[in-house]
Motif scaffolding. Structure first.
Motif, PDB file in Angstrom:
ATOM      1  N   PHE A   1       0.816  -1.211   0.000  1.00  0.00           N
ATOM      2  CA  PHE A   1       0.000   0.000   0.000  1.00  0.00           C
ATOM      3  C   PHE A   1       0.854   1.267   0.000  1.00  0.00           C
ATOM      4  CE2 PHE A   1      -2.600  -3.341   1.821  1.00  0.00           C
ATOM      5  CZ  PHE A   1      -3.774  -3.225   1.099  1.00  0.00           C
ATOM      6  N   PRO A   2       1.814   1.397  -0.922  1.00  0.00           N
ATOM      7  CA  PRO A   2       2.687   2.574  -0.898  1.00  0.00           C
ATOM      8  C   PRO A   2       1.957   3.887  -1.178  1.00  0.00           C
ATOM      9  CG  PRO A   2       3.016   1.349  -2.922  1.00  0.00           C
ATOM     10  CD  PRO A   2       2.126   0.510  -2.045  1.00  0.00           C
ATOM     11  N   HIS A   3       0.911   3.848  -1.998  1.00  0.00           N
ATOM     12  CA  HIS A   3       0.219   5.107  -2.312  1.00  0.00           C
ATOM     13  C   HIS A   3      -0.522   5.693  -1.116  1.00  0.00           C
ATOM     14  CE1 HIS A   3      -2.501   1.838  -3.302  1.00  0.00           C
ATOM     15  NE2 HIS A   3      -3.522   2.649  -3.459  1.00  0.00           N
ATOM     16  N   PRO A   4      -1.114   4.909  -0.207  1.00  0.00           N
ATOM     17  CA  PRO A   4      -1.655   5.551   0.993  1.00  0.00           C
ATOM     18  C   PRO A   4      -0.638   5.726   2.116  1.00  0.00           C
ATOM     19  CG  PRO A   4      -2.528   3.323   0.804  1.00  0.00           C
ATOM     20  CD  PRO A   4      -1.706   3.583  -0.423  1.00  0.00           C
TER      21      PRO A   4
ATOM     22  N   CYS B   1       1.571   8.835 -11.251  1.00  0.00           N
ATOM     23  CA  CYS B   1       1.529   8.905 -12.707  1.00  0.00           C
ATOM     24  C   CYS B   1       2.907   8.854 -13.363  1.00  0.00           C
ATOM     25  CB  CYS B   1       0.838  10.203 -13.143  1.00  0.00           C
ATOM     26  SG  CYS B   1      -0.837  10.385 -12.495  1.00  0.00           S
ATOM     27  N   THR B   2       3.915   9.347 -12.687  1.00  0.00           N
ATOM     28  CA  THR B   2       5.233   9.491 -13.292  1.00  0.00           C
ATOM     29  C   THR B   2       6.253   8.601 -12.575  1.00  0.00           C
ATOM     30  OG1 THR B   2       5.943  11.250 -11.797  1.00  0.00           O
ATOM     31  CG2 THR B   2       4.696  11.927 -13.773  1.00  0.00           C
ATOM     32  N   PRO B   3       7.401   8.372 -13.193  1.00  0.00           N
ATOM     33  CA  PRO B   3       8.465   7.643 -12.484  1.00  0.00           C
ATOM     34  C   PRO B   3       8.838   8.318 -11.165  1.00  0.00           C
ATOM     35  CG  PRO B   3       8.979   7.778 -14.815  1.00  0.00           C
ATOM     36  CD  PRO B   3       7.769   8.650 -14.588  1.00  0.00           C
ATOM     37  N   GLU B   4       8.792   9.624 -11.137  1.00  0.00           N
ATOM     38  CA  GLU B   4       9.105  10.353  -9.901  1.00  0.00           C
ATOM     39  C   GLU B   4       8.070  10.052  -8.810  1.00  0.00           C
ATOM     40  OE1 GLU B   4      11.160  11.993 -13.258  1.00  0.00           O
ATOM     41  OE2 GLU B   4       8.986  11.830 -12.965  1.00  0.00           O
ATOM     42  N   ASP B   5       6.804   9.908  -9.212  1.00  0.00           N
ATOM     43  CA  ASP B   5       5.758   9.563  -8.245  1.00  0.00           C
ATOM     44  C   ASP B   5       6.017   8.175  -7.650  1.00  0.00           C
ATOM     45  OD1 ASP B   5       4.384  11.946  -8.800  1.00  0.00           O
ATOM     46  OD2 ASP B   5       3.103  10.990 -10.316  1.00  0.00           O
ATOM     47  N   TYR B   6       6.354   7.216  -8.506  1.00  0.00           N
ATOM     48  CA  TYR B   6       6.667   5.861  -8.022  1.00  0.00           C
ATOM     49  C   TYR B   6       7.858   5.903  -7.066  1.00  0.00           C
ATOM     50  CZ  TYR B   6       3.509   3.315 -11.106  1.00  0.00           C
ATOM     51  OH  TYR B   6       2.403   2.802 -11.720  1.00  0.00           O
ATOM     52  N   THR B   7       8.881   6.639  -7.442  1.00  0.00           N
ATOM     53  CA  THR B   7      10.070   6.743  -6.601  1.00  0.00           C
ATOM     54  C   THR B   7       9.719   7.333  -5.244  1.00  0.00           C
ATOM     55  OG1 THR B   7      11.484   7.004  -8.534  1.00  0.00           O
ATOM     56  CG2 THR B   7      12.372   7.759  -6.434  1.00  0.00           C
ATOM     57  N   ARG B   8       8.940   8.387  -5.232  1.00  0.00           N
ATOM     58  CA  ARG B   8       8.584   9.060  -3.980  1.00  0.00           C
ATOM     59  C   ARG B   8       7.784   8.150  -3.063  1.00  0.00           C
ATOM     60  NH1 ARG B   8       4.224  11.276  -1.997  1.00  0.00           N
ATOM     61  NH2 ARG B   8       3.057  11.189  -3.941  1.00  0.00           N
ATOM     62  N   ILE B   9       6.749   7.505  -3.585  1.00  0.00           N
ATOM     63  CA  ILE B   9       5.898   6.705  -2.692  1.00  0.00           C
ATOM     64  C   ILE B   9       6.646   5.479  -2.158  1.00  0.00           C
ATOM     65  CG2 ILE B   9       3.747   7.546  -3.691  1.00  0.00           C
ATOM     66  CD1 ILE B   9       3.476   4.758  -5.049  1.00  0.00           C
ATOM     67  N   TRP B  10       7.492   4.869  -3.015  1.00  0.00           N
ATOM     68  CA  TRP B  10       8.247   3.713  -2.524  1.00  0.00           C
ATOM     69  C   TRP B  10       9.359   4.134  -1.569  1.00  0.00           C
ATOM     70  CZ3 TRP B  10       6.793  -0.960  -1.929  1.00  0.00           C
ATOM     71  CH2 TRP B  10       5.834  -1.514  -2.781  1.00  0.00           C
ATOM     72  N   ASP B  11       9.954   5.279  -1.823  1.00  0.00           N
ATOM     73  CA  ASP B  11      10.980   5.777  -0.904  1.00  0.00           C
ATOM     74  C   ASP B  11      10.373   6.020   0.481  1.00  0.00           C
ATOM     75  OD1 ASP B  11      13.641   6.689  -0.281  1.00  0.00           O
ATOM     76  OD2 ASP B  11      12.827   8.728  -0.291  1.00  0.00           O
TER      77      ASP B  11
ATOM     78  N   VAL C   1      11.426  -5.539  -3.856  1.00  0.00           N
ATOM     79  CA  VAL C   1      10.326  -4.610  -4.070  1.00  0.00           C
ATOM     80  C   VAL C   1       9.959  -4.673  -5.552  1.00  0.00           C
ATOM     81  CG1 VAL C   1       9.572  -2.198  -4.015  1.00  0.00           C
ATOM     82  CG2 VAL C   1      11.068  -3.079  -2.205  1.00  0.00           C
ATOM     83  N   ASP C   2       8.722  -5.006  -5.795  1.00  0.00           N
ATOM     84  CA  ASP C   2       8.147  -5.026  -7.128  1.00  0.00           C
ATOM     85  C   ASP C   2       7.349  -3.730  -7.231  1.00  0.00           C
ATOM     86  OD1 ASP C   2       6.741  -5.541  -9.459  1.00  0.00           O
ATOM     87  OD2 ASP C   2       5.506  -7.120  -8.584  1.00  0.00           O
ATOM     88  N   LEU C   3       7.843  -2.770  -7.983  1.00  0.00           N
ATOM     89  CA  LEU C   3       7.253  -1.424  -7.966  1.00  0.00           C
ATOM     90  C   LEU C   3       5.780  -1.375  -8.321  1.00  0.00           C
ATOM     91  CD1 LEU C   3      10.166   0.655  -9.494  1.00  0.00           C
ATOM     92  CD2 LEU C   3       9.636   0.209  -7.084  1.00  0.00           C
ATOM     93  N   CYS C   4       5.331  -2.263  -9.199  1.00  0.00           N
ATOM     94  CA  CYS C   4       3.924  -2.258  -9.587  1.00  0.00           C
ATOM     95  C   CYS C   4       3.562  -3.616 -10.134  1.00  0.00           C
ATOM     96  CB  CYS C   4       3.650  -1.176 -10.631  1.00  0.00           C
ATOM     97  SG  CYS C   4       1.919  -1.088 -11.119  1.00  0.00           S
TER      98      CYS C   4
END
Length: 152
Positions: free
Chosen positions: A47-50, A120-130, A148-151
């Motif tokens: 649940f990285p997005h929440p 939406c962007t690679p930066e968004d994925y990086t931020r939420i997983w970080d 970690v499987d990013l998506c």
């Protein structure tokens, strides 16, 4: 290279804990059963997005996870409230005590806030997983994470 016997619990580990979908209500019991069957790894939705702050920098504790539409054997089929940050740390800690490592992924399931639409962007994925991995690190549990499987 180490091989794992991996069980995939997707997002059910956190969303199927009450009512008639309560297979994961008692994490200690189901993790003991998993270990008894010879599994040494479990792949879950972290649940990285929440867990991460939203675009405005706001963190929330609880999230209403919307029903999983597919009438499959996994996922919640009614709305459920979870506390992703607290639940993730608690669950990984319980895994660690049983020498069960964890693979993190995300299905980006829908919640009442629409947070997944902010990724939406690679930066968004990086931020939420970080931010998610920092939460695990701050609980001194990063050593329990195998990958970690990013998506999904």
């Amino acid at each position: 290279m180490k091989r794992f016997s991996t069980a995939m619990w997707d997002f059910s580990w956190a969303t199927r804990r009450s009512g008639d979908e309560a297979e994961y209500a008692n994490w200690d019991e189901v993790l003991d059963q998993l270990a008894d069957r010879g599994y040494d790894n479990v792949r879950i939705d972290a649940f990285p997005h929440p867990i991460a702050a939203d675009r405005n920098g706001t963190n929330a504790q609880d999230f209403l996870i919307l029903p999983h539409r597919n009438r499959s054997l996994w996922g919640n089929h009614r709305a459920v409230t979870i506390s992703p940050r607290r639940d993730l740390v608690d669950f990984i800690d319980r895994c660690s005590k049983r020498d069960i490592s964890v693979g993190l992924s995300s299905w980006f399931i829908a919640d009442s806030t629409g947070r997944r639409n902010q990724v939406c962007t690679p930066e968004d994925y990086t931020r939420i997983w970080d931010e998610t991995l920092a939460c695990v690190r701050d609980a001194d549990l990063l050593g329990s994470i195998e990958w970690v499987d990013l998506c999904n």
